[in-house]
Design an enzyme around this catalytic site. Structure first.
Site, PDB file in Angstrom:
ATOM      1  N   GLY A  70       7.561   2.424 -54.744  1.00 33.58           N
ATOM      2  CA  GLY A  70       8.880   3.026 -54.554  1.00 33.58           C
ATOM      3  C   GLY A  70       9.956   2.466 -55.471  1.00 33.58           C
ATOM      4  O   GLY A  70      11.142   2.566 -55.178  1.00 33.58           O
ATOM      5  N   GLY A  71       9.545   1.872 -56.591  1.00 31.19           N
ATOM      6  CA  GLY A  71      10.529   1.420 -57.566  1.00 31.19           C
ATOM      7  C   GLY A  71      11.171   0.079 -57.217  1.00 31.19           C
ATOM      8  O   GLY A  71      11.942  -0.466 -58.001  1.00 31.19           O
ATOM      9  N   ARG A  94     -15.710  18.777 -69.999  1.00 25.68           N
ATOM     10  CA  ARG A  94     -15.960  20.182 -69.637  1.00 25.68           C
ATOM     11  C   ARG A  94     -14.984  21.066 -70.408  1.00 25.68           C
ATOM     12  O   ARG A  94     -14.140  20.567 -71.133  1.00 25.68           O
ATOM     13  CB  ARG A  94     -15.705  20.371 -68.141  1.00 25.68           C
ATOM     14  CG  ARG A  94     -14.317  19.868 -67.775  1.00 25.68           C
ATOM     15  CD  ARG A  94     -13.900  20.198 -66.359  1.00 25.68           C
ATOM     16  NE  ARG A  94     -12.771  19.410 -65.938  1.00 25.68           N
ATOM     17  CZ  ARG A  94     -11.499  19.648 -66.198  1.00 25.68           C
ATOM     18  NH1 ARG A  94     -11.162  20.686 -66.936  1.00 25.68           N
ATOM     19  NH2 ARG A  94     -10.537  18.862 -65.747  1.00 25.68           N
ATOM     20  N   GLU A 109      -7.486  13.204 -73.421  1.00 24.53           N
ATOM     21  CA  GLU A 109      -6.063  13.270 -73.088  1.00 24.53           C
ATOM     22  C   GLU A 109      -5.357  11.972 -73.452  1.00 24.53           C
ATOM     23  O   GLU A 109      -5.876  10.884 -73.192  1.00 24.53           O
ATOM     24  CB  GLU A 109      -5.889  13.535 -71.580  1.00 24.53           C
ATOM     25  CG  GLU A 109      -6.535  14.834 -71.130  1.00 24.53           C
ATOM     26  CD  GLU A 109      -6.163  15.227 -69.689  1.00 24.53           C
ATOM     27  OE1 GLU A 109      -6.239  16.423 -69.391  1.00 24.53           O
ATOM     28  OE2 GLU A 109      -5.805  14.329 -68.895  1.00 24.53           O
ATOM     29  N   GLU A 140       3.854  -3.940 -67.953  1.00 21.69           N
ATOM     30  CA  GLU A 140       3.102  -2.956 -68.745  1.00 21.69           C
ATOM     31  C   GLU A 140       4.065  -2.258 -69.685  1.00 21.69           C
ATOM     32  O   GLU A 140       5.272  -2.229 -69.455  1.00 21.69           O
ATOM     33  CB  GLU A 140       2.352  -1.955 -67.841  1.00 21.69           C
ATOM     34  CG  GLU A 140       3.260  -1.045 -67.055  1.00 21.69           C
ATOM     35  CD  GLU A 140       2.506  -0.030 -66.203  1.00 21.69           C
ATOM     36  OE1 GLU A 140       1.353  -0.293 -65.820  1.00 21.69           O
ATOM     37  OE2 GLU A 140       3.091   1.026 -65.924  1.00 21.69           O
ATOM     38  N   HIS A 142       2.287  14.659 -72.694  1.00 27.71           N
ATOM     39  CA  HIS A 142       0.849  14.703 -72.439  1.00 27.71           C
ATOM     40  C   HIS A 142       0.257  15.579 -73.542  1.00 27.71           C
ATOM     41  O   HIS A 142       0.514  16.771 -73.600  1.00 27.71           O
ATOM     42  CB  HIS A 142       0.605  15.305 -71.048  1.00 27.71           C
ATOM     43  CG  HIS A 142      -0.828  15.496 -70.726  1.00 27.71           C
ATOM     44  ND1 HIS A 142      -1.423  14.955 -69.621  1.00 27.71           N
ATOM     45  CD2 HIS A 142      -1.800  16.167 -71.378  1.00 27.71           C
ATOM     46  CE1 HIS A 142      -2.693  15.283 -69.606  1.00 27.71           C
ATOM     47  NE2 HIS A 142      -2.946  16.028 -70.654  1.00 27.71           N
TER      48      HIS A 142
END
Lengths: 489, 166
Positions: A161-162, A289, A272, A197, A205
């Site tokens: 939740g930040g 796929r 991706e 990180e 994306h």
């Protein structure tokens, strides 16, 4: 080439695969649950067999029943489409054991890429950028995190939740923010452990279409931009990605080729990536796929991906070289879903009452697996069909999409068609200003616009006059016999 | 399709000659033309032309203005539901529960009112009966099976309809 192929899927993707089988004069077998008995994919296939199950979606996941049908009907290959059994390594093995071909990669590669942790480890090993994080020991000096590069995100190990989250933009801010985060983490979660990180701001994306022969020969068919997402699912995709620096594009394509080559990938696959505003990019995952959004690649390359899948699976080699894969113009896909965008995109159900599709052409594809009268239930995914357009430029494609969406009539089930129109006309989309926060950032421009008074009156009049009883009263009964009536709608 | 836009307008006929005048939410509007065929409408109201597609269900009228937007207008007075719909081939569960007994086999002929399945939901037993005569096409669940709301229990073909492809 195969003589008879079973399509282990339903809806638009089953129709898509069947279309190529037809064009290649390959016999086809469809499977279906009772609720889909009148669906277009059943009618399109040369043979269609029912799989009995109390739960409709379970019929399409019933590996044993599918194999039994395939064996009993002389099938020599199975195309899984996407979803259902398409990424099930166990199913791929069973198909092979039964002496048939699974149209897709080997079970080993599916297992490797299907595991988020193993696939990232593999990517890192072969030199493809992956997102790294550093977990601090208690009281450890935070300076070590600088090696990840800036900006950084400091998060609480026990958090959510930040709470306790800090953004650090340079080495000078690091120590102070890590202390703050530790303090907050202790207070909120009773656990002061934190980790760092790399923060990607306004991430995009972007994914790469790959074809491989299973022996290390791989080609790419360009990238697809898939940043416009709701509930972590894509709704608009395009190729090429707009406003992408050519060097960055090449770096992404090269990373995808490396991963595909090193894993000896066979058949069609998609890699991706998440791409930051500053040009940093990380491997996210690989889909082993055919993707939902594969038609945008087909539109810009002119290559039939299903046909290439069939060729690779039957001949174990690539029929096209990298130099043969030429990209031309721009293609956009919109996913038409049964949902209510105004209610946080909640899925909707109903019966397709009226369906009028714009006429298909070389620059407009409607990937549809529905017919009028068909029930849309919660038994299956809410995606109903896809509209795919091609233009010589992105702007030409964008305008073609607008025309196609405005011509598409689908009544009886709430859909996101009008919402997609607002996406396509928005300044942000027009400018190619895309990132995964697109829908939130542009929520005002994408909101349902109020209905003006003249249209509100026209709408009420149409609804009233379309009602037989009211129309007879208003128009058709000769004056002396009519009584003045009222209609509430 | 936002419920807030599911208009609840009151539409009254003010005059029918020399032209149709409707009072919609208190304001008068002149209707010069209304034609509807093949689910397309052509409306001229207040000297403005509107064209689009229209589809009526017993509950609502769906209107798509050509090249523009789609709206759903509830039908409260229009056509109070007469009987069950012709497409009612499927026997569905209104709430989650357990199958107590299945009274038919696939292929059985049933008449209006014949019991098909007995289910138990919220400690109440309820028998679902055929609402017309026909043939049982499928029984999806056996006695003892549990099901969710909306689950398909059985399906049958009305006697007066041709066989569907299955």
């Amino acid at each position: 080439m195969f003589r008879k192929v079973l399509v282990a899927n339903r809806g638009e993707i089953a129709c898509r695969v069947l279309r190529t089988l037809r064009a290649q004069k390959i016999s086809s077998v469809a499977i279906h649950h009772f609720v889909d008995r009148a669906a277009p994919h059943v009618a399109m296939a040369d043979q269609a067999l029912e799989i009995r199950n109390a739960i409709p979606s379970a019929a399409y996941l019933d590996a044993a029943a599918i194999l039994e049908i395939a064996k009993a009907n002389g099938v020599d290959a199975i195309h899984p489409g996407y979803g259902f059994l398409s990424e099930n390594a166990g199913f791929a093995e069973l198909v092979a054991k039964s002496g048939m071909t699974f149209i897709g990669p080997s079970a080993d590669v599916m297992r490797l890429m299907g595991d988020k942790i193993r696939s990232r480890e593999f990517a890192a090993k072969v030199g493809v950028p992956t997102s790294k994080s550093i977990v601090f020991a208690e009281n450890e000096n935070a300076a070590r995190a600088a090696e990840l590069g800036f900006p950084l995100l400091i998060k609480a190990s026990a958090g959510g939740g930040g709470k306790g989250m800090k953004i650090v933009r340079n080495a000078g801010e690091l120590e102070a923010n890590v202390s703050l985060a530790r303090g907050e983490a202790s207070r909120y979660f009773g656990d002061g452990r934190v980790y760092a990180e790399r923060l990607l701001e306004r991430p995009r994306h972007i994914e790469v279409q790959i074809l491989g022969d299973g022996k290390g020969n791989v080609i790419h068919l360009g990238e697809r931009e898939c940043s416009i997402q709701r509930r972590y699912q894509k709704i608009v995709e395009e190729s090429p990605a707009p406003n992408l620096d050519p060097r960055l594009r090449q770096a992404i394509l090269d990373a995808a080729l490396t991963l595909a080559r090193e894993s000896k990938y066979e058949n069609a696959g998609t890699i991706e990536f998440v791409v930051g505003e500053d040009g940093t990019f990380f491997f996210l995952e690989m889909n082993t796929r055919l993707q939902v959004e594969h038609p945008v690649t087909e539109m810009v390359t002119g290559i039939d991906l299903v046909l290439e899948q069939l060729k690779i699976a039957s001949e174990k080699k690539l029929s096209i070289a990298q130099n043969d894969a030429k990209m031309s113009g721009s293609a956009i896909e919109c996913r038409i879903c049964a949902e209510e965008p105004e209610h946080n995109f909640r899925p909707a159900t109903g019966v397709i009452g009226l369906l009028r599709l714009p006429e298909e052409s070389s620059s407009l594809r409607i990937e549809n697996g529905l017919r009028e009268g068909q029930a849309v239930t919660s038994a299956f995914d809410s995606m109903l069909m896809k509209v795919v357009v091609h233009g010589s430029t992105r702007e030409e494609a964008r305008l073609a999409m607008l025309v196609a969406l405005r011509r598409l009539v689908l009544l009886g089930v709430p859909t996101n068609i009008d919402y997609l129109v607002r996406v396509v006309v928005s300044d942000a989309f027009q400018n190619g200003n895309l990132h995964t926060g697109f829908i939130e950032e542009n929520s005002e421009a994408l909101a349902w616009p109020p209905l003006d008074q003249p249209h509100a009156a026209a709408l009420a009049a149409v609804a009233a006059l379309n009602d037989d009883a009211f129309r007879r009263l208003a128009i058709e009964i000769p004056e002396p016999w009519a009584t003045i009536g009222a209609f509430r709608n | 399709m936002k419920p807030e836009h599911e208009n609840n307008s009151r539409v009254e006929i003010v005059a029918r000659r020399p032209e149709l005048v409707l009072r919609i939410d208190g304001r008068e509007h002149a209707v010069m033309k209304f034609e509807a065929a093949d689910n397309n409408f052509h409306l001229v109201i207040d000297q403005t032309v509107y064209r689009g597609s229209v589809f009526e269900t017993p509950e609502a009228t769906w209107v798509r203005f050509h090249g523009w937007r789609t709206f759903v207008v509830p039908r409260k007075i229009a056509n109070a539901r007469a009987g069950s719909s012709k497409n009612n081939l499927e026997v569905k569960a209104d709430m989650p529960g357990t199958v107590v007994a299945v009274h038919v086999n696939e292929g059985d002929r049933v008449s209006d009112g014949d019991p098909i399945v007995t289910v138990e939901s919220m400690k109440l037993q309820l028998t679902v009966n055929a609402d017309r005569s026909g043939t049982i096409a499928r029984v999806f669940l056996a006695a003892g099976a549990t099901f969710d709301r909306g689950a398909l229990l059985a399906a049958y073909r009305p006697a007066n309809r041709p066989e569907e492809k299955s």
